[in-house]
Design a protein around this motif. Structure first.
Motif, PDB file in Angstrom:
ATOM      1  N   ALA A 444      16.958  23.043   7.592  1.00 18.62           N
ATOM      2  CA  ALA A 444      17.149  21.591   7.494  1.00 18.62           C
ATOM      3  C   ALA A 444      17.817  21.226   6.176  1.00 18.62           C
ATOM      4  O   ALA A 444      18.680  20.335   6.120  1.00 18.62           O
ATOM      5  N   SER A 445      17.442  21.909   5.100  1.00 20.25           N
ATOM      6  CA  SER A 445      18.050  21.644   3.797  1.00 20.25           C
ATOM      7  C   SER A 445      19.526  22.024   3.798  1.00 20.25           C
ATOM      8  O   SER A 445      20.367  21.316   3.238  1.00 20.25           O
ATOM      9  N   ILE A 446      19.845  23.143   4.435  1.00 18.42           N
ATOM     10  CA  ILE A 446      21.241  23.564   4.531  1.00 18.42           C
ATOM     11  C   ILE A 446      22.059  22.523   5.281  1.00 18.42           C
ATOM     12  O   ILE A 446      23.160  22.138   4.869  1.00 18.42           O
ATOM     13  N   LYS A 447      21.496  22.045   6.384  1.00 16.77           N
ATOM     14  CA  LYS A 447      22.248  21.125   7.239  1.00 16.77           C
ATOM     15  C   LYS A 447      22.515  19.793   6.548  1.00 16.77           C
ATOM     16  O   LYS A 447      23.513  19.129   6.826  1.00 16.77           O
ATOM     17  N   LYS A 448      21.616  19.402   5.658  1.00 14.10           N
ATOM     18  CA  LYS A 448      21.831  18.152   4.921  1.00 14.10           C
ATOM     19  C   LYS A 448      23.073  18.229   4.042  1.00 14.10           C
ATOM     20  O   LYS A 448      23.772  17.245   3.842  1.00 14.10           O
ATOM     21  N   GLU A 449      23.356  19.418   3.495  1.00 17.75           N
ATOM     22  CA  GLU A 449      24.457  19.562   2.547  1.00 17.75           C
ATOM     23  C   GLU A 449      25.730  20.110   3.162  1.00 17.75           C
ATOM     24  O   GLU A 449      26.816  19.896   2.645  1.00 17.75           O
ATOM     25  N   PHE A 450      25.602  20.844   4.264  1.00 20.18           N
ATOM     26  CA  PHE A 450      26.784  21.454   4.868  1.00 20.18           C
ATOM     27  C   PHE A 450      26.924  20.990   6.308  1.00 20.18           C
ATOM     28  O   PHE A 450      26.186  21.452   7.190  1.00 20.18           O
ATOM     29  N   PRO A 451      27.848  20.089   6.583  1.00 18.72           N
ATOM     30  CA  PRO A 451      27.991  19.549   7.937  1.00 18.72           C
ATOM     31  C   PRO A 451      28.576  20.548   8.934  1.00 18.72           C
ATOM     32  O   PRO A 451      28.495  20.335  10.134  1.00 18.72           O
ATOM     33  N   LYS A 452      29.191  21.637   8.408  1.00 19.60           N
ATOM     34  CA  LYS A 452      29.751  22.656   9.290  1.00 19.60           C
ATOM     35  C   LYS A 452      29.295  24.026   8.799  1.00 19.60           C
ATOM     36  O   LYS A 452      29.408  24.327   7.610  1.00 19.60           O
ATOM     37  N   LEU A 453      28.825  24.839   9.731  1.00 16.84           N
ATOM     38  CA  LEU A 453      28.286  26.140   9.348  1.00 16.84           C
ATOM     39  C   LEU A 453      28.483  27.126  10.488  1.00 16.84           C
ATOM     40  O   LEU A 453      28.416  26.767  11.661  1.00 16.84           O
ATOM     41  N   GLY A 486      28.599  21.649  13.993  1.00 12.41           N
ATOM     42  CA  GLY A 486      29.488  20.713  13.324  1.00 12.41           C
ATOM     43  C   GLY A 486      30.966  20.958  13.530  1.00 12.41           C
ATOM     44  O   GLY A 486      31.788  20.361  12.843  1.00 12.41           O
ATOM     45  N   MET A 487      31.357  21.821  14.464  1.00 13.69           N
ATOM     46  CA  MET A 487      32.760  22.177  14.651  1.00 13.69           C
ATOM     47  C   MET A 487      33.438  21.214  15.624  1.00 13.69           C
ATOM     48  O   MET A 487      32.914  20.954  16.695  1.00 13.69           O
ATOM     49  N   PRO A 571      24.339  18.194  23.640  1.00 14.03           N
ATOM     50  CA  PRO A 571      24.942  17.697  24.872  1.00 14.03           C
ATOM     51  C   PRO A 571      26.449  17.877  24.915  1.00 14.03           C
ATOM     52  O   PRO A 571      27.033  17.964  25.965  1.00 14.03           O
ATOM     53  N   ASN A 572      27.129  17.928  23.767  1.00  9.44           N
ATOM     54  CA  ASN A 572      28.558  18.145  23.715  1.00  9.44           C
ATOM     55  C   ASN A 572      28.878  19.240  22.711  1.00  9.44           C
ATOM     56  O   ASN A 572      29.400  18.985  21.641  1.00  9.44           O
ATOM     57  N   PRO A 573      28.540  20.494  23.019  1.00  8.65           N
ATOM     58  CA  PRO A 573      28.765  21.559  22.062  1.00  8.65           C
ATOM     59  C   PRO A 573      30.242  21.779  21.844  1.00  8.65           C
ATOM     60  O   PRO A 573      31.041  21.612  22.756  1.00  8.65           O
ATOM     61  N   PRO A 574      30.660  22.199  20.636  1.00 12.17           N
ATOM     62  CA  PRO A 574      32.054  22.495  20.415  1.00 12.17           C
ATOM     63  C   PRO A 574      32.509  23.547  21.400  1.00 12.17           C
ATOM     64  O   PRO A 574      31.766  24.448  21.726  1.00 12.17           O
ATOM     65  N   PHE A 575      33.735  23.396  21.693  1.00 11.30           N
ATOM     66  CA  PHE A 575      34.321  24.070  22.844  1.00 11.30           C
ATOM     67  C   PHE A 575      33.394  23.767  23.934  1.00 11.30           C
ATOM     68  O   PHE A 575      33.125  24.518  24.809  1.00 11.30           O
TER      69      PHE A 575
END
Length: 901
Positions: A444-453, A486-487, A571-575
């Motif tokens: 959760a901490s990672i996701k707060k700072e990095f919108p794409k991983l 986040g892609m 619900p709308n995964p990348p690709f």
């Protein structure tokens, strides 16, 4: 591979926390490092010191071992066998009395006595000895009322005079005996302990009279009961040192007992089954006090009893090991709370705060950082590899996340110039870290700072589903799963897909800053030797760039079929994300739209944000206005093959949908094929091309989605065939003979042309079998599964929906839970496949876009299972599946325009 006869007790004590199993080893540092053999998404049940004495001789006796095995099978109906075995190993890793303290309210004994006793019996039969403390408040209130005594309370505490105490003591003894006798009737030895455990002083004799404040807990009566093989059942009465009996609140008694026992679990059974969020009305699944307490106590709805409860739980847990937790749960859900990853009530634990650092100089003790990176690595050169890795971090932007005791450590390589993509390069977590939820907190901490991983994980890890829950999308290839969140950039996704598809994880083994990965997605990593990168790991998480439009599926190679990809929970995964590889609307032509399927597809296209229906062809309806499509006015046409050829040559259409009867669409397909280009994507809803090797079979849940995404000629599966394959495919490796499918369809499957199969008068109070052998779907199912399948179709009086009853011989003995586990793992994350317990019903699937699979009834021999499947023949059996294929082939999210529940 499913283990059908696992050992009931795992040798937890023989492992160290740093290297407790080969399956928990992870990575070179191009990959996430995770100790993963036993994590729980919301549990805090962790083995304490491995040197502690374990007091469980009895369950190894033959009779009890047999009973334990049987109960494990029963418990497996509420969770996977892996979960049950996993938690049993945790619970039995401490001394008997340290398993759990369970507080039972008086209302629970009155209203849920049999449910409570059954739950306690289950625990006892697997060798666990919960300590039960009960109250009797509601019964006492009624007894006092009947006796003409008005109950008195001060500050929520019952004022207990002599008469009240006499009634209370009599009542407590009766309620205690009631529970003990119920347990004994179930074959569970139970011992009533009504005195001798709690010593107390007067709480405030003048104010509360005969109410006690516990100052001492004597564990000896409890230990003696357990040593004798009995469940200890305690009342919440106490005595002074002079022998005066005092009344004590049962919650208070349970808390003081927990402080003395130091159990893994303190369970409060409550009618509501947990704490609830006042804003959303939803049950709170878990509370991590170190992270959430201050915020939680500031909420407007945390007041009165809820506020006091949370405060008391925090004070209690501060006196217990960090491994302990409190659960507030309904008695009916006790086993689910204890033995499943998801739990059932509200779990309260201390947890650990997450810290972060962005440079090596910020680490006060750099060697500690290195030691944590080393702890789970395999190979003699682990230390040297870590040294090189850390040296590389000096010249590479990164951020490290960890809890204070460093049970969890994640290293994220920050995006380089020209990229917004971060790379989860290392992720190492001890068993304690998994079970105290630090893994979730760190992520959760990672996701707060990095919108794409992005990251990769080994596909055979038993805890792979945890990563699915964190990802927006994924792709499986050659034993590795590529994850991302986040892609949205379709070009980046395409480029990475080509790299990953071509080179697999090998492209990530070479993680030099000038590697293919860096060139493809600008997300390089500190250099690491190829040898180190190729060491065997269970969890590998490789930094990678944008990933493929894919879907979350467990990769299972069935009957020679290629590995499958995975869909995600988004619900709308990348690709993937919306319109990830196509920036413009796609023009669609529908050839043959008079039937039910055509109309269902028109309805879906009407809601799709990127598909633009331009032409609809129907000989019978030519000249009439199309109904149910609001984006533009469309008049039915009677398009000829020459019209189609001309339109395809001009590039007027991006996707042709052939909704024609069997044997009719070939001239139209040939017309498109005659153009100089591809002429656009063709999706045929008939059976004409389902056996043509030049066409791609479009069942995304069972066919590699990347092949569909690259295809221009797609054969949409049959409705019967889709449901049958979904119901059989996971068991193909275990087949002991030919499966038989008894299928019944609603009469919409017979089309709009009048026939006995859609004659409602004939079908009323009737069922009509037809094409009993050699049906086209029998050939289709057998061809795709690479095994002979018998199919017997019928039609019934309902309009839409199909039910399959599938008889499947097995090559080895299995249980119902084994079968269900196989299906749950195979379809983990599939948005349009739902695994249920009971046989699914047609009335529940009609009008819905997925498939339901259930039943899983195993014959007494263990060598035959009956699986039931339902599907809406017009939707997932035809139109919805067509839209999935269109989305994949045209570059949109697979589920775009499909209502997801």
């Amino acid at each position: 591979m499913l283990s059908l006869h696992p050992t009931m007790r795992r040798a937890v004590a023989s492992r160290s926390l740093g290297a407790f199993s080969t399956a928990a080893r992870t990575i070179a540092f191009s990959t996430v490092r995770c100790s993963t053999n036993s994590f729980r998404s919301r549990s805090s049940l962790i083995p304490v010191s491995l040197s502690q004495k374990r007091c469980y001789a009895r369950p190894t006796e033959p009779r009890l071992s047999s009973t334990r095995s049987t109960v494990v099978q029963l418990l497996s109906n509420i969770g996977s066998k892996r979960e049950v075995q996993q938690y049993l190993s945790h619970f039995t890793s401490v001394s008997s009395q340290q398993f759990a303290v369970i507080k039972v309210g008086g209302a629970t004994i009155t209203e849920h006595l049999q449910t409570l006793s059954s739950a306690l019996a289950f625990l006892n039969h697997v060798g666990l000895y919960p300590i039960v403390v009960h109250g009797a408040g509601p019964q006492l209130n009624k007894m006092l009322e009947d006796a003409g005594v008005e109950p008195q309370f001060e500050d929520g505490i019952r004022v207990t005079d002599g008469k009240t105490l006499a009634l209370a003591r009599k009542l407590f003894l009766e309620e205690n005996l009631k529970l003990v006798e119920e347990l004994e009737n179930m074959g569970v030895r139970a011992r009533p302990i009504t005195t001798g455990v709690f010593t107390a002083d007067y709480l405030d004799r003048e104010k509360y009279k005969l109410v006690g404040k516990i100052n001492k807990v004597d564990k000896r009566p409890i230990e003696a009961a357990i040593e004798a093989g009995c469940l200890p059942i305690l009342t919440s009465m106490a005595e002074t040192s002079e022998g005066q009996v005092l009344n004590v609140n049962a919650d208070v008694a349970a808390g003081e007992l927990a402080r003395a026992i130091q159990p893994l679990k303190i369970v409060y059974l409550a009618e509501r089954g947990g704490l609830f969020n006042g804003d959303t009305g939803g049950k709170i699944s878990a509370i991590n006090l170190d992270e959430e307490y201050d915020h939680l106590m500031s909420q407007w709805w945390v007041r009165h009893g809820t506020r006091l409860k949370i405060k008391e739980m925090r004070e209690l847990l501060m006196d217990l090991p960090r491994t302990s937790s409190v659960a507030i749960i309904h008695p009916a859900d006790l086993q689910k709370e204890l033995f499943t990853d998801s739990g059932a009530g509200t779990l309260i634990r201390r947890g650990n705060k997450v810290h972060s650092k962005s440079s090596l100089s910020e680490f006060e003790h750099l060697q500690t950082f290195k030691d944590v990176l080393v702890r789970d690595r395999e190979g003699l050169d682990a230390k040297a590899t870590v040294d090189r890795y850390v040296e590389g971090l000096k010249t590479r932007g990164f951020k490290a996340y960890f809890d204070e005791p460093m049970e969890a450590l994640a290293v994220v390589l920050t995006p380089q110039e020209g990229s917004h993509l971060a790379h989860l390069a290392s992720f190492t977590i001890t068993r304690a870290g998994w079970l105290t939820n630090v893994a979730d907190n760190v992520f959760a901490s990672i996701k707060k700072e990095f919108p794409k991983l992005v990251w990769t994980v080994k596909a055979d890890d038993e805890n792979l589903t945890w990563f699915f829950g964190k990802a927006d999308g994924s792709l499986s290839r050659d034993g590795d799963v590529l994850f991302w969140y986040g892609m949205e950039d379709g070009d980046d996704i395409k480029e990475l897909v080509l790299e990953f598809t071509r080179y697999g994880r090998g492209m990530f083994g070479d993680i030099n800053l000038e590697s293919r990965l860096h060139r493809a997605a600008h997300a390089g990593s500190p250099s690491l030797s190829a040898a180190a990168a190729q060491q065997k790991r269970n969890f590998s998480t490789t930094g990678c760039a944008n990933a493929l439009r894919a879907s979350r599926r467990r990769p299972n190679s069935v009957a020679g079929q290629p590995s499958r990809t995975y869909t995600t929970t988004n619900p709308n995964p990348p690709f993937g994300g919306k319109n990830v590889s196509n920036s413009r609307p796609s023009k669609v032509a529908l050839i043959g739209a008079r039937g039910y399927t055509g109309q269902a597809l028109i309805n879906l296209l009407n809601e799709h944000p990127h598909l633009d229906l331009r032409h609809v062809s129907s000989r019978e309806l030519a000249g009439k206005e199309l109904q149910g499509y609001d984006k533009r006015e469309i008049i039915y046409e009677n398009l000829s093959a020459e019209d189609v050829r001309r339109m395809a040559q001009n590039g007027d259409i991006d996707c042709w949908v052939m909704a024609l009867p069997n044997g009719v669409c070939k001239p139209f397909v040939d017309a498109v094929d005659q153009t100089s280009g591809s002429g656009g994507v063709i999706i045929d809803l008939s059976a004409d091309y389902r056996f043509d090797p030049n066409w791609t079979y479009g069942l995304p849940e069972l066919v590699n989605r990347s092949s569909i995404a690259r295809a221009t000629r797609i054969a949409n599966p049959g409705c019967y065939a889709t449901a049958a394959q979904v119901g059989i495919a996971p068991l193909v490796p275990y087949l002991g003979g030919q499966p038989t499918v008894f299928g019944v369809s609603g009469y919409s499957g017979a089309g709009t042309k009048p026939s006995p199969k859609n004659d409602v008068n004939l079908l009323t109070n009737n069922i009509i079998p037809y094409s009993l052998t050699d049906h086209i779907h029998e050939k289709e199912i057998s061809s795709q599964l690479k095994t002979d399948v018998a199919f017997i179709p019928h039609v019934a009086v309902w309009f839409q929906g199909i039910h399959h009853t599938i008889n499947i011989p097995l090559s080895q003995e299995m249980t119902s839970r084994d079968i269900r586990n196989i299906f749950q793992e195979r379809y983990a994350g599939e948005k349009l496949v739902r695994i249920v317990g009971e046989p699914p019903l047609v009335k529940d699937i009609a009008g819905r876009h997925g498939v339901e699979v259930g039943g899983f009834a195993v014959h007494s021999s263990g060598k035959r299972v009956v699986v039931c499947v339902t599907i809406d023949n017009l939707l997932k059996g035809a139109a919805t599946q067509c839209l999935q294929n269109m989305n994949l082939a045209l570059g949109y999210s697979e589920y775009e325009g499909i209502p997801l529940e």
